[in-house]
Design a protein around this motif. Structure first.
Motif, PDB file in Angstrom:
ATOM      1  N   VAL A  66      32.195  23.218 114.971  1.00 44.88           N
ATOM      2  CA  VAL A  66      33.640  22.998 114.975  1.00 44.88           C
ATOM      3  C   VAL A  66      34.222  23.491 116.290  1.00 44.88           C
ATOM      4  CG1 VAL A  66      33.860  23.200 112.471  1.00 44.88           C
ATOM      5  CG2 VAL A  66      34.144  25.233 113.894  1.00 44.88           C
ATOM      6  N   SER A  67      35.398  23.007 116.585  1.00 43.96           N
ATOM      7  CA  SER A  67      36.072  23.462 117.796  1.00 43.96           C
ATOM      8  C   SER A  67      37.565  23.429 117.559  1.00 43.96           C
ATOM      9  CB  SER A  67      35.675  22.547 118.952  1.00 43.96           C
ATOM     10  OG  SER A  67      36.750  22.347 119.812  1.00 43.96           O
ATOM     11  N   SER A  68      38.266  24.389 118.168  1.00 40.49           N
ATOM     12  CA  SER A  68      39.719  24.379 118.073  1.00 40.49           C
ATOM     13  C   SER A  68      40.252  23.262 118.962  1.00 40.49           C
ATOM     14  CB  SER A  68      40.296  25.703 118.543  1.00 40.49           C
ATOM     15  OG  SER A  68      39.713  26.762 117.844  1.00 40.49           O
ATOM     16  N   TYR A  69      41.363  22.685 118.589  1.00 44.50           N
ATOM     17  CA  TYR A  69      42.005  21.695 119.445  1.00 44.50           C
ATOM     18  C   TYR A  69      42.594  22.382 120.668  1.00 44.50           C
ATOM     19  CZ  TYR A  69      41.772  17.673 116.377  1.00 44.50           C
ATOM     20  OH  TYR A  69      41.334  16.625 115.640  1.00 44.50           O
ATOM     21  N   VAL A  78      44.054  24.830 113.861  1.00 44.94           N
ATOM     22  CA  VAL A  78      43.703  23.412 113.811  1.00 44.94           C
ATOM     23  C   VAL A  78      42.287  23.264 114.357  1.00 44.94           C
ATOM     24  CG1 VAL A  78      44.319  21.083 114.516  1.00 44.94           C
ATOM     25  CG2 VAL A  78      46.088  22.803 114.159  1.00 44.94           C
ATOM     26  N   ARG A  80      38.589  21.018 114.737  1.00 49.01           N
ATOM     27  CA  ARG A  80      38.021  19.678 114.797  1.00 49.01           C
ATOM     28  C   ARG A  80      36.529  19.782 114.496  1.00 49.01           C
ATOM     29  NH1 ARG A  80      36.724  16.577 119.854  1.00 49.01           N
ATOM     30  NH2 ARG A  80      37.157  18.540 120.869  1.00 49.01           N
ATOM     31  N   ILE A  82      32.983  18.863 115.214  1.00 40.88           N
ATOM     32  CA  ILE A  82      32.207  18.267 116.304  1.00 40.88           C
ATOM     33  C   ILE A  82      30.908  17.685 115.753  1.00 40.88           C
ATOM     34  CG2 ILE A  82      31.003  18.756 118.480  1.00 40.88           C
ATOM     35  CD1 ILE A  82      33.899  19.268 118.764  1.00 40.88           C
ATOM     36  N   ASP A  84      29.158  17.111 111.898  1.00 41.19           N
ATOM     37  CA  ASP A  84      29.309  17.262 110.450  1.00 41.19           C
ATOM     38  C   ASP A  84      27.938  17.476 109.804  1.00 41.19           C
ATOM     39  OD1 ASP A  84      30.454  17.382 107.957  1.00 41.19           O
ATOM     40  OD2 ASP A  84      31.630  15.558 108.197  1.00 41.19           O
ATOM     41  N   THR A 106      39.268  29.643 111.233  1.00 38.02           N
ATOM     42  CA  THR A 106      38.169  28.661 111.236  1.00 38.02           C
ATOM     43  C   THR A 106      37.654  28.456 109.811  1.00 38.02           C
ATOM     44  OG1 THR A 106      37.523  29.462 113.426  1.00 38.02           O
ATOM     45  CG2 THR A 106      35.910  28.118 112.236  1.00 38.02           C
ATOM     46  N   TYR A 109      40.006  26.564 107.307  1.00 34.79           N
ATOM     47  CA  TYR A 109      39.915  25.115 107.464  1.00 34.79           C
ATOM     48  C   TYR A 109      38.609  24.585 106.872  1.00 34.79           C
ATOM     49  CZ  TYR A 109      39.026  20.598 109.492  1.00 34.79           C
ATOM     50  OH  TYR A 109      38.698  19.272 109.628  1.00 34.79           O
ATOM     51  N   ASN A 113      38.013  22.016 103.722  1.00 37.94           N
ATOM     52  CA  ASN A 113      37.302  20.766 103.955  1.00 37.94           C
ATOM     53  C   ASN A 113      36.088  20.641 103.023  1.00 37.94           C
ATOM     54  OD1 ASN A 113      35.058  19.216 105.306  1.00 37.94           O
ATOM     55  ND2 ASN A 113      36.767  18.620 106.632  1.00 37.94           N
TER      56      ASN A 113
END
Ligand code: PRP
Length: 181
Positions: A66-69, A78, A80, A82, A84, A106, A109, A113
């Protein structure tokens, strides 16, 4: 000790000893039920390698990245995806494996999800936790160590992508920070 390290916070023996205890607790809780460890790249890669070998229950491993926007928005919460998961988690017992739980943004979120994908159960195991930094409440069933709010590296944790391979966790010398403002 690496020349860039000022002080060791957790020795290799402390880390490996605590991982054995976490593995025993997880094995007791899951018994013969298969557990899917989901490690969050990149930091948790080293932890999941050792933790998985300390668990006697049937274990499967998958990874997410994952990465922050944006660069300054880490604190925005928030995130994203990267990379899955490779497989569905529906009906499976999922244990998210993190190296460090800081603000909790992190994981908040990620847990939202992942829970929408209908796992049979969803828990968290983190090696390190900075309780004082939490901005959102996170229920974390397995915690290796509570640590104070210091910038630490080693055992998966990096500074500009370095020091992840140290077998211990320590504080960097201030000169090293100064060289990479
Ligand atoms: C770290 C850690 C968690 C997150 C925790 O990852 O592995 O994913 O930060 O912080 P939070 O609780 O404040 O959300 P990082 O972004 O440093 O990436 P890395 O694992 O690739 O080093």
């Amino acid at each position: 000790m690496d020349a860039d390290i000022d002080r060791i916070v957790l020795t290799e023996e402390q880390i490996q000893g605590r991982i054995r205890e976490l593995g025993e607790a997880i094995s007791r809780d899951y018994g013969d039920e298969p557990v899917l460890l989901i490690a969050v790249l990149r930091g948790a890669a080293l932890f999941v390698a050792d933790l998985s070998r300390a668990i006697s229950s049937p274990v499967e491993i998958d990874f997410m990245a994952v990465s922050s926007y944006g660069s300054s928005t880490k604190s925005s919460g928030v995130v994203r995806i990267i990379k899955d998961l490779d497989e569905s988690i529906e009906g499976r017992h999922v244990l998210v494996v993190e190296d460090i739980l800081d603000t909790g943004l992190t994981l908040k979120y990620l847990l939202k999800n992942l829970s929408s994908r209908s796992p049979a159960s969803l828990e968290v195991c983190t090696l390190l936790s900075k309780e004082g930094k939490r901005r959102v409440p996170i229920t974390c069933k397995y915690v290796g160590f509570e640590i104070p709010d210091e910038f630490v590296v080693g055992y998966g944790l990096d500074f500009v992508e370095r020091y992840r391979n140290l077998p211990y966790i320590g504080v960097l010398r201030s000169q090293v920070h100064a060289e990479h403002p």
